[in-house]
Scaffold this motif. Structure first.
Motif, PDB file in Angstrom:
ATOM      1  N   HIS A   1       0.804  -1.221   0.000  1.00 25.69           N
ATOM      2  CA  HIS A   1       0.000   0.000   0.000  1.00 25.69           C
ATOM      3  C   HIS A   1       0.840   1.276   0.000  1.00 25.69           C
ATOM      4  O   HIS A   1       0.448   2.293  -0.528  1.00 25.69           O
ATOM      5  CB  HIS A   1      -0.915   0.007   1.228  1.00 25.69           C
TER       6      HIS A   1
ATOM      7  N   ARG B   1      -9.201  10.569  -3.790  1.00 25.11           N
ATOM      8  CA  ARG B   1      -8.684   9.208  -3.641  1.00 25.11           C
ATOM      9  C   ARG B   1      -7.278   9.090  -4.237  1.00 25.11           C
ATOM     10  O   ARG B   1      -6.400   8.442  -3.694  1.00 25.11           O
ATOM     11  CB  ARG B   1      -9.634   8.220  -4.333  1.00 25.11           C
TER      12      ARG B   1
ATOM     13  N   HIS C   1     -10.914  -4.844  -0.963  1.00 18.00           N
ATOM     14  CA  HIS C   1     -10.926  -5.545  -2.251  1.00 18.00           C
ATOM     15  C   HIS C   1     -10.481  -6.995  -2.168  1.00 18.00           C
ATOM     16  O   HIS C   1     -10.212  -7.641  -3.185  1.00 18.00           O
ATOM     17  CB  HIS C   1     -10.131  -4.756  -3.289  1.00 18.00           C
TER      18      HIS C   1
ATOM     19  N   ASP D   1      -8.321  -5.195   3.803  1.00 14.23           N
ATOM     20  CA  ASP D   1      -8.443  -4.383   2.597  1.00 14.23           C
ATOM     21  C   ASP D   1      -9.745  -4.804   1.933  1.00 14.23           C
ATOM     22  O   ASP D   1      -9.975  -5.997   1.735  1.00 14.23           O
ATOM     23  CB  ASP D   1      -7.265  -4.632   1.647  1.00 14.23           C
TER      24      ASP D   1
ATOM     25  N   CYS E   1      -3.607   3.937  -6.845  1.00 17.04           N
ATOM     26  CA  CYS E   1      -4.944   3.461  -6.479  1.00 17.04           C
ATOM     27  C   CYS E   1      -5.422   4.179  -5.230  1.00 17.04           C
ATOM     28  O   CYS E   1      -6.567   4.572  -5.128  1.00 17.04           O
ATOM     29  CB  CYS E   1      -4.968   1.961  -6.254  1.00 17.04           C
ATOM     30  N   LEU E   2      -4.515   4.323  -4.257  1.00 12.52           N
ATOM     31  CA  LEU E   2      -4.909   5.065  -3.059  1.00 12.52           C
ATOM     32  C   LEU E   2      -3.945   6.186  -2.723  1.00 12.52           C
ATOM     33  O   LEU E   2      -4.155   6.912  -1.750  1.00 12.52           O
ATOM     34  CB  LEU E   2      -5.120   4.130  -1.850  1.00 12.52           C
TER      35      LEU E   2
ATOM     36  N   ASN F   1     -10.158   1.208  -8.729  1.00 14.11           N
ATOM     37  CA  ASN F   1     -11.517   0.886  -8.305  1.00 14.11           C
ATOM     38  C   ASN F   1     -12.300   2.018  -7.658  1.00 14.11           C
ATOM     39  O   ASN F   1     -13.473   1.871  -7.379  1.00 14.11           O
ATOM     40  CB  ASN F   1     -11.450  -0.302  -7.350  1.00 14.11           C
TER      41      ASN F   1
ATOM     42  N   SER G   1      -3.252  -1.482 -10.104  1.00  7.48           N
ATOM     43  CA  SER G   1      -4.109  -1.826  -8.952  1.00  7.48           C
ATOM     44  C   SER G   1      -4.534  -3.288  -8.982  1.00  7.48           C
ATOM     45  O   SER G   1      -4.358  -3.986  -9.980  1.00  7.48           O
ATOM     46  CB  SER G   1      -5.349  -0.936  -8.870  1.00  7.48           C
ATOM     47  N   CYS G   2      -5.143  -3.710  -7.897  1.00  6.66           N
ATOM     48  CA  CYS G   2      -5.608  -5.098  -7.808  1.00  6.66           C
ATOM     49  C   CYS G   2      -6.826  -5.326  -8.684  1.00  6.66           C
ATOM     50  O   CYS G   2      -7.259  -6.456  -8.859  1.00  6.66           O
ATOM     51  CB  CYS G   2      -5.903  -5.472  -6.360  1.00  6.66           C
TER      52      CYS G   2
ATOM     53  N   ILE H   1       0.914  -6.587  -4.982  1.00  4.39           N
ATOM     54  CA  ILE H   1      -0.335  -6.242  -4.293  1.00  4.39           C
ATOM     55  C   ILE H   1      -0.962  -7.520  -3.723  1.00  4.39           C
ATOM     56  O   ILE H   1      -1.033  -8.536  -4.417  1.00  4.39           O
ATOM     57  CB  ILE H   1      -1.327  -5.575  -5.267  1.00  4.39           C
ATOM     58  N   VAL H   2      -1.414  -7.459  -2.491  1.00  4.00           N
ATOM     59  CA  VAL H   2      -1.969  -8.654  -1.820  1.00  4.00           C
ATOM     60  C   VAL H   2      -2.892  -9.469  -2.710  1.00  4.00           C
ATOM     61  O   VAL H   2      -2.755 -10.690  -2.777  1.00  4.00           O
ATOM     62  CB  VAL H   2      -2.791  -8.334  -0.531  1.00  4.00           C
ATOM     63  N   HIS H   3      -3.794  -8.780  -3.382  1.00  5.82           N
ATOM     64  CA  HIS H   3      -4.811  -9.531  -4.126  1.00  5.82           C
ATOM     65  C   HIS H   3      -4.307  -9.996  -5.492  1.00  5.82           C
ATOM     66  O   HIS H   3      -5.006 -10.698  -6.205  1.00  5.82           O
ATOM     67  CB  HIS H   3      -6.084  -8.687  -4.289  1.00  5.82           C
TER      68      HIS H   3
ATOM     69  N   CYS I   1       0.542  -0.695  -4.878  1.00  5.87           N
ATOM     70  CA  CYS I   1      -0.811  -0.137  -5.010  1.00  5.87           C
ATOM     71  C   CYS I   1      -0.781   1.220  -5.700  1.00  5.87           C
ATOM     72  O   CYS I   1      -1.728   1.617  -6.375  1.00  5.87           O
ATOM     73  CB  CYS I   1      -1.468   0.005  -3.644  1.00  5.87           C
TER      74      CYS I   1
HETATM   75  S1  SF4 Z   1      -7.662  -1.523  -3.678  1.00  5.74           S
HETATM   76 FE1  SF4 Z   1      -5.896  -0.333  -4.207  1.00  5.74          FE
HETATM   77  S2  SF4 Z   1      -4.994  -0.027  -2.212  1.00  5.74           S
HETATM   78 FE2  SF4 Z   1      -6.356  -1.757  -1.923  1.00  5.74          FE
HETATM   79  S3  SF4 Z   1      -5.104  -3.562  -2.385  1.00  5.74           S
HETATM   80 FE3  SF4 Z   1      -6.040  -2.930  -4.277  1.00  5.74          FE
HETATM   81  S4  SF4 Z   1      -4.510  -1.698  -5.285  1.00  5.74           S
HETATM   82 FE4  SF4 Z   1      -3.995  -1.795  -3.145  1.00  5.74          FE
END
Ligand code: SF4
Lengths: 198, 466
Positions: free
Chosen positions: B63, B433, B130, B128, B408-409, B427, B344-345, B107-109, B405
């Motif tokens: 992040h 944002r 998402h 998170d 994205c944020l 997203n 982004s994810c 990214i985690v996802h 990320c």
């Molecule tokens: S929504 Fe954005 S901030 Fe959250 S995990 Fe996905 S890429 Fe990262």
């Protein structure tokens, strides 16, 4: 984290009649860099509250001395967006103990319940009445009674009941959290884990 | 009693039921990152307890990480502290940790599925929202708050009331130039950002059946933007082929055992949903958003709707358009764009880079457009290079950044400046944002590519036919 018990709250309220207030407005991402839960109240609604140079925006409700209290009243779909518990921390840390709206986003509602902020969902009509009452008199007092599950406008006497899961209600009334409960279930959990296929 | 896919997975993970209360749900796999985990670890420390099953938690830094010069020390002291805290916590509790620069970092996802952490029929959570992405594999996956992260670390369980069930069926075939992102933005524009609050969604129908795993991830990722806790798609042959042989996927006998479970994972034909919605997929166009929530989206050739026709947001509609600098009844086509963010994810996987590259191939980035192309992981970055996309992108005047990320944020330095317009494949288009004062138009990688080469909102289908 332990929090104060919640029983009956009598307070004036701060109105925020905006729909879809998302967690990025409640606390923008750039203020999520802490590794401890301190100081989030200062950045509650940061970009609505302050200009980029850090001076307060006089129009924003938190900067208008006439509105204050431990209850925040928000428009429909309050707390949508990110799962950041920091949003609930900011609400709590600023001094709110209750948020009233006609509709809450799921994760925000859960996060509030987990840290001792009571989310109270009322009908759209009652929400409109609350907004009107506060607008015509910022000193309007509300009573939120967790035991009876009611919220009232004290002057007019209008009351509406709200729903809360009995387990969560008991937690809030006693200042308990879920981890205490889960730790007591540890042996069951271990037994369960041995038989999971994944 | 007939069960839905969601019921099957949920019910098989209930450790304990509290009368009129939440269920105690066992969590198979848990992912953590630097932003929402530190206070949870602090909680464990204060209670003097350990992580119950460290092998079920996976940590990655994403992040708050820079997307340039990742080999250098992180400059922002607060970010550096958060990253170090994650590393320290992971080491102390023997949790797999893929920090900055690690070959598995991302990214985690994005990394969850890449390494087989994501599995059909599993319960998965992460701090998170998402996390819903992983539902593409037939998992129950959803975002949680930090108190819940602490619960999972301490007990491998969380306490949740069982959500209601919704099925969204999309029939038919998508038109040329219409991607999974468009499908998701279309659904959200129809349901609004709170239309699925309280529900867990199952996506069904031909459109999802013929969609790639990457596409399914994009759709499930955006479930949260209609208020749903998560979304899932029944696992099929495509799912099993995707996960087979990945590092954390069951192997050998364990695989056979898991397959026996996975093959039961479809909604029974007579299962009842609390809500059913059906759309005709052939009517979906490439989508774009014009406002400050993901529900404010429209077909790219359409006009910005009048406030009177928008349900449930009247008081904020004008505020939203003012923020964007747009007006009711305007068309978005031709609107100037300053930034393009691919990543982004939601859309930072290899398929997304392929789609973007396909459109910019043989063209040039518009001079005034700043483009940030941020792969979702090192694995994606490597694939971009290996498949030759990198060279094509470079020839078209684009540069690649390192995974994370990013915009994205906008927690790191990747912030869109105030007042500037960005077409983003991420997203959320909330106010600020992507940086204070930034204005975001959400779209697919193909629409983003079209904006990147023309410098304005452009229907990609016009470029595809030439
Ligand atoms: S929504 Fe954005 S901030 Fe959250 S995990 Fe996905 S890429 Fe990262």
């Amino acid at each position: 984290m332990a929090y104060d018990k919640f029983t009956v709250l009598n307070s004036t309220a701060v109105p925020l009649p905006i729909e879809n207030v998302d967690t990025d407005q409640i606390i923008p991402a750039r203020f999520l860099k802490a590794t401890e839960r301190v100081g989030f109240g200062d950045n509650l609604f940061r970009d609505w509250r302050y200009k980029q140079d850090g001076t307060p925006k006089p129009d924003f409700v938190l900067n208008q001395g006439k509105y204050h209290g431990k209850i925040l009243v928000g428009g429909k779909n309050f707390g949508s967006g990110s799962s950041r518990e920091h949003a609930a921390w900011a609400v709590y840390d600023y001094g709110f103990r209750c948020v009233i709206s006609s509709f809450f986003a799921d994760i925000f509602r859960n996060n509030c319940l987990n840290i001792g902020v009571l989310p109270v969902q009322v009908s759209p009509e009652f929400l409109a009445e609350i907004f009107n009452a506060i607008k015509s008199n910022p000193q309007t007092e509300l009573e939120v009674n967790l035991g009876n599950q009611t919220v009232s406008l004290l002057k007019s006497g209008t009351t509406e009941s709200f729903h809360i899961n009995p387990y969560k209600k008991e937690n809030l009334q006693n200042g308990y959290d879920d981890i205490d409960y889960l730790l007591n279930l540890k042996e069951d959990i271990k037994g369960f884990a041995q038989n999971t296929p994944l | 009693m007939p069960k839905t896919l969601f019921d099957k997975v949920w019910d098989s993970h209930v450790v304990h039921q509290i009368k009129e209360g939440p269920d105690v749900l066992f969590i198979d796999r848990h992912m953590i990152h630097e932003v929402t985990s530190p206070v949870a670890f602090l909680g464990l420390k204060n209670r003097n307890i350990n992580v119950l099953y460290p092998e079920r938690t996976f940590a990655t830094a994403d992040h708050n990480t820079p997307t340039l010069n990742q080999h250098l020390p992180v400059q922002d002291p607060l970010s550096a502290n958060q990253l170090e805290t994650l590393e320290r916590n992971a080491l102390e509790h023997q949790i797999s940790y893929w920090g900055l620069g690690h070959e598995k970092n991302g990214i985690v996802h994005v990394v969850g599925p890449e390494y087989g952490i994501t599995l059909p029929g599993a319960t998965m959570v992460c701090g998170d929202s998402h996390t819903s992405t992983h539902g593409a594999f037939g998992a129950i996956a959803f975002g949680i708050g930090t108190s819940e992260v602490e619960m999972v670390l301490a007990s491998q369980c969380i306490m949740q009331p069982k959500p209601k069930k919704m099925r969204i069926t999309i029939t038919g075939q998508l038109q040329n130039g219409v991607s999974p992102k468009d499908v998701a933005l279309f659904i959200i524009s129809q349901l609004t950002t709170s239309g699925a609050t309280g529900y867990f969604v199952e996506y069904a129908g031909e459109v999802f059946e013929s969609m790639s795993m990457e596409g399914r991830m994009t759709v499930c990722n955006l479930s949260i933007e209609m208020g749903a806790r998560g979304g899932m798609i029944a696992p099929d042959q495509k799912t099993f082929e995707y996960i087979k042989g990945r590092e954390f996927t069951p192997q050998g006998v364990a695989w056979d055992k898991a397959m026996a479970y996975w093959s039961t994972l479809t909604s029974d034909s007579d299962a009842v949903f609390d809500k059913e919605i059906t759309f005709d997929g052939s009517r979906i166009e490439p989508m774009i958003t014009y406002g400050t929530n993901p529900g404010m989206g429209t077909g790219i050739t359409k006009k910005i709707p009048n406030a009177s026709s928008v349900e449930g947001a009247q008081t904020t509609y004008q505020k939203s358009l003012d923020y964007m600098g747009y007006h009711e009844g305007e068309t978005l086509l031709g609107k100037k764009i300053d930034y393009v963010f691919l990543g982004s994810c939601t859309n930072g996987r290899i398929e997304d880079f392929r789609a973007f590259t396909e459109l910019v191939k043989g063209r040039q980035r518009a001079k005034h457009v700043t483009a940030w192309l941020v792969p979702g992981s090192h694995k994606v970055l490597n694939a971009i290079k290996k498949e030759g996309l990198f060279d094509t992108l470079t020839q078209a005047g684009f540069e690649l950044r390192e995974p994370g990320c990013s915009a994205c944020l906008a927690m790191n330095d990747d912030k869109i400046p105030a007042g500037k317009y960005a077409v983003s494949t991420s997203n959320r288009n909330f106010e600020g944002r992507q940086g204070p004062g930034s204005r975001t138009l959400l779209a697919s990688p193909t629409v983003a590519a079209a904006a990147a080469v023309t410098g304005k909102v452009t229907d990609p289908r016009e470029l595809m036919n030439t």
